[in-house]
Scaffold this motif. Sequence first.
Motif, PDB file in Angstrom:
ATOM      1  N   GLU A  48       0.936  -1.135  -0.201  1.00  0.00           N
ATOM      2  CA  GLU A  48      -0.012   0.003  -0.060  1.00  0.00           C
ATOM      3  C   GLU A  48       0.809   1.316   0.062  1.00  0.00           C
ATOM      4  OE1 GLU A  48      -0.005  -2.079   2.419  1.00  0.00           O
ATOM      5  OE2 GLU A  48       0.192  -1.112   4.275  1.00  0.00           O
ATOM      6  N   LEU A  49       2.037   1.251   0.538  1.00  0.00           N
ATOM      7  CA  LEU A  49       2.931   2.355   0.517  1.00  0.00           C
ATOM      8  C   LEU A  49       3.361   2.416  -0.940  1.00  0.00           C
ATOM      9  CD1 LEU A  49       5.079   2.616   4.011  1.00  0.00           C
ATOM     10  CD2 LEU A  49       2.732   3.723   3.292  1.00  0.00           C
ATOM     11  N   LYS A  50       3.841   1.406  -1.538  1.00  0.00           N
ATOM     12  CA  LYS A  50       4.313   1.276  -2.847  1.00  0.00           C
ATOM     13  C   LYS A  50       3.602   2.088  -3.871  1.00  0.00           C
ATOM     14  CE  LYS A  50       7.473  -1.916  -4.911  1.00  0.00           C
ATOM     15  NZ  LYS A  50       7.677  -3.444  -4.826  1.00  0.00           N
ATOM     16  N   GLU A  51       2.206   1.855  -3.439  1.00  0.00           N
ATOM     17  CA  GLU A  51       1.026   2.424  -4.335  1.00  0.00           C
ATOM     18  C   GLU A  51       0.882   3.795  -4.146  1.00  0.00           C
ATOM     19  OE1 GLU A  51      -2.769   0.287  -4.107  1.00  0.00           O
ATOM     20  OE2 GLU A  51      -1.673  -1.548  -4.458  1.00  0.00           O
ATOM     21  N   LYS A  52       1.100   4.332  -2.869  1.00  0.00           N
ATOM     22  CA  LYS A  52       1.286   5.684  -2.533  1.00  0.00           C
ATOM     23  C   LYS A  52       2.182   6.370  -3.076  1.00  0.00           C
ATOM     24  CE  LYS A  52      -1.627   6.070   1.695  1.00  0.00           C
ATOM     25  NZ  LYS A  52      -1.439   5.594   3.065  1.00  0.00           N
ATOM     26  N   LEU A  53       3.433   5.937  -3.264  1.00  0.00           N
ATOM     27  CA  LEU A  53       4.609   6.529  -3.706  1.00  0.00           C
ATOM     28  C   LEU A  53       4.651   6.713  -5.249  1.00  0.00           C
ATOM     29  CD1 LEU A  53       7.479   7.691  -3.198  1.00  0.00           C
ATOM     30  CD2 LEU A  53       8.201   5.270  -3.249  1.00  0.00           C
ATOM     31  N   ASN A  56       2.121   9.234  -5.879  1.00  0.00           N
ATOM     32  CA  ASN A  56       3.025  10.585  -5.953  1.00  0.00           C
ATOM     33  C   ASN A  56       3.585  10.771  -7.175  1.00  0.00           C
ATOM     34  OD1 ASN A  56       4.447  12.311  -4.274  1.00  0.00           O
ATOM     35  ND2 ASN A  56       4.319  10.895  -2.827  1.00  0.00           N
ATOM     36  N   TYR A  57       4.306   9.772  -7.694  1.00  0.00           N
ATOM     37  CA  TYR A  57       5.225   9.800  -9.170  1.00  0.00           C
ATOM     38  C   TYR A  57       4.355  10.288 -10.027  1.00  0.00           C
ATOM     39  CZ  TYR A  57       9.206   7.251  -6.940  1.00  0.00           C
ATOM     40  OH  TYR A  57      10.204   7.005  -6.242  1.00  0.00           O
ATOM     41  N   GLN A  58       3.293   9.669 -10.093  1.00  0.00           N
ATOM     42  CA  GLN A  58       2.284   9.988 -11.277  1.00  0.00           C
ATOM     43  C   GLN A  58       1.670  11.357 -11.360  1.00  0.00           C
ATOM     44  OE1 GLN A  58      -0.228   6.658 -12.078  1.00  0.00           O
ATOM     45  NE2 GLN A  58      -0.046   7.489 -14.381  1.00  0.00           N
ATOM     46  N   GLN A  59       1.277  11.817 -10.001  1.00  0.00           N
ATOM     47  CA  GLN A  59       0.394  13.043  -9.940  1.00  0.00           C
ATOM     48  C   GLN A  59       1.574  14.294  -9.729  1.00  0.00           C
ATOM     49  OE1 GLN A  59      -2.753  13.098 -10.325  1.00  0.00           O
ATOM     50  NE2 GLN A  59      -2.734  11.068 -10.727  1.00  0.00           N
ATOM     51  N   ILE A  60       2.502  14.052  -9.145  1.00  0.00           N
ATOM     52  CA  ILE A  60       3.218  15.305  -8.789  1.00  0.00           C
ATOM     53  C   ILE A  60       4.587  15.380  -9.491  1.00  0.00           C
ATOM     54  CG2 ILE A  60       4.575  16.339  -6.656  1.00  0.00           C
ATOM     55  CD1 ILE A  60       2.488  15.004  -4.975  1.00  0.00           C
ATOM     56  N   PHE A 270      12.578  11.456  -8.313  1.00  0.00           N
ATOM     57  CA  PHE A 270      11.914  10.155  -7.808  1.00  0.00           C
ATOM     58  C   PHE A 270      12.669   9.843  -6.454  1.00  0.00           C
ATOM     59  CE2 PHE A 270      11.024   9.928 -12.233  1.00  0.00           C
ATOM     60  CZ  PHE A 270       9.926   9.540 -12.302  1.00  0.00           C
ATOM     61  N   SER A 271      13.831  10.104  -6.316  1.00  0.00           N
ATOM     62  CA  SER A 271      14.518   9.865  -5.069  1.00  0.00           C
ATOM     63  C   SER A 271      14.177  10.656  -3.934  1.00  0.00           C
ATOM     64  CB  SER A 271      16.117   9.880  -5.325  1.00  0.00           C
ATOM     65  OG  SER A 271      16.406   8.890  -6.216  1.00  0.00           O
ATOM     66  N   GLN A 272      14.157  12.026  -4.213  1.00  0.00           N
ATOM     67  CA  GLN A 272      13.767  12.959  -3.289  1.00  0.00           C
ATOM     68  C   GLN A 272      12.424  12.516  -2.722  1.00  0.00           C
ATOM     69  OE1 GLN A 272      13.986  17.207  -4.001  1.00  0.00           O
ATOM     70  NE2 GLN A 272      15.163  16.869  -5.745  1.00  0.00           N
ATOM     71  N   LEU A 276      11.406  11.636   1.077  1.00  0.00           N
ATOM     72  CA  LEU A 276      10.460  12.428   1.949  1.00  0.00           C
ATOM     73  C   LEU A 276       9.410  11.487   2.413  1.00  0.00           C
ATOM     74  CD1 LEU A 276       9.964  15.308   2.945  1.00  0.00           C
ATOM     75  CD2 LEU A 276       8.793  15.860   0.646  1.00  0.00           C
ATOM     76  N   PHE A 277       9.065  10.649   1.463  1.00  0.00           N
ATOM     77  CA  PHE A 277       7.877   9.752   1.859  1.00  0.00           C
ATOM     78  C   PHE A 277       8.354   8.782   2.860  1.00  0.00           C
ATOM     79  CE2 PHE A 277       5.708   5.697   0.724  1.00  0.00           C
ATOM     80  CZ  PHE A 277       4.464   6.128   0.481  1.00  0.00           C
TER      81      PHE A 277
END
Length: 381
Positions: A48-53, A56-60, A270-272, A276-277
């Motif tokens: 579930e955290l992988k999905e959130k991340l 993040n990648y997709q939206q931000i 992506f690393s940042q 932060l995540f």
Amino acid sequence: MLNFIRSDLAQLTAYQPHPGGTSGEPVKSDITIDRLDSNESPFDLPSELKEKLAWNYQQIIENNRYPDGSYVALKNAIAQYVNESAQTTEINLNNISVGNGSDELIRSVLIATCLKGEGAVLIANPTFSMYGIIAQTLGIPVVTVGRSETDFAIDLSAAQEAINQTQNPPIRLVFVVHPNSPTANALTAKELDWLRSLPENILVVIDEAYFEFSQTTVANELAKRPNWMILRTFSKAFRLAAHRVGYAIAHPQLITALEKVRLPYNLPSFSQAAALFAMNYRQELLATIPQILAEREQLINSLSGHPALKIWPSAANFIYLRLAPTNSDRTAKLTALTQKLKSQGTLIRQISGGLRITIGTPEENQRSIQRLKTTLDTWEF
Ligand SMILES: *Cc1c(COP(=O)(O)O)cnc(C)c1O
């Protein structure tokens, strides 16, 4: 051929992440590989955290834009975490520099202190190999001292002697790891006192890559020691080795010097975002640590009765062992043991006359114990 290449590089070889990867018995492709040779966490991010991340990648993240090169949000989050972990309020974003792994920060600090013949580096072997390797690539002299064979404490009189005697250039930088790799021992009170006694024109770098496992830190002393710097990483307890993020904590003027010598966009977006995540979800990510520590004790207990082995206590997520002195041909046997385990799918690190084994999942650890014991039991000693 290629005479434009710096002549001293001919003596160096490129770092091999998995030593022996091209030699010895090949690893069969149909077996499970237990990667216990790099001290990573055995646990990927929970899905579930992988999905959130990923969200993040997709939206931000805007792929066409350079990363935010100031790292303000990440530095603030790290500063808060450091304060929390050291029960202080003294650290803020001006005390933090982030790097493409702490390896990059090791290089930056060497460039900022010792380059151009201005300084030499002191290390106590066995220790993390990158200090010596990176110093060599920059043409910076490395002075080495030894450690006690019983508890791997640094030979402090040799270290003091080296500092007194080394000239042209003098020692300007001391690297220590807290707890040390590959030997897993934290700095002792005596070692810390010696580091405190060093003059302010020598920088002390204390690498706390395994802090989350050891809970030993000198962060609460940094404010009064402008010549100390701490290194930490997201590659171990925070389960983000793939993203290559490390950070330095130090006096703002030293941080400014590190920022001057780094490349402009050293941390990809992506690393940042991942780092932060990890700060935001640190409780979830660090929740595996008690299990890893319990597994470590079990691994040590299961192996320590074995007459062929000598095992040391560990303050990190790996163990270090050597063959007992009663063994003949210890180096050949260590190599044979490492290769045998590799042929069965267990990758471990043969280093400094011993074996360093990362704590893996319970299944991996069971296999490590069983494979080590089975091989040892076929030997005479
Ligand atoms: C693993 C490790 C690091 C981490 O290096 P990264 O470049 O951040 O992955 C740093 N120091 C020591 C002693 C280590 O064992």
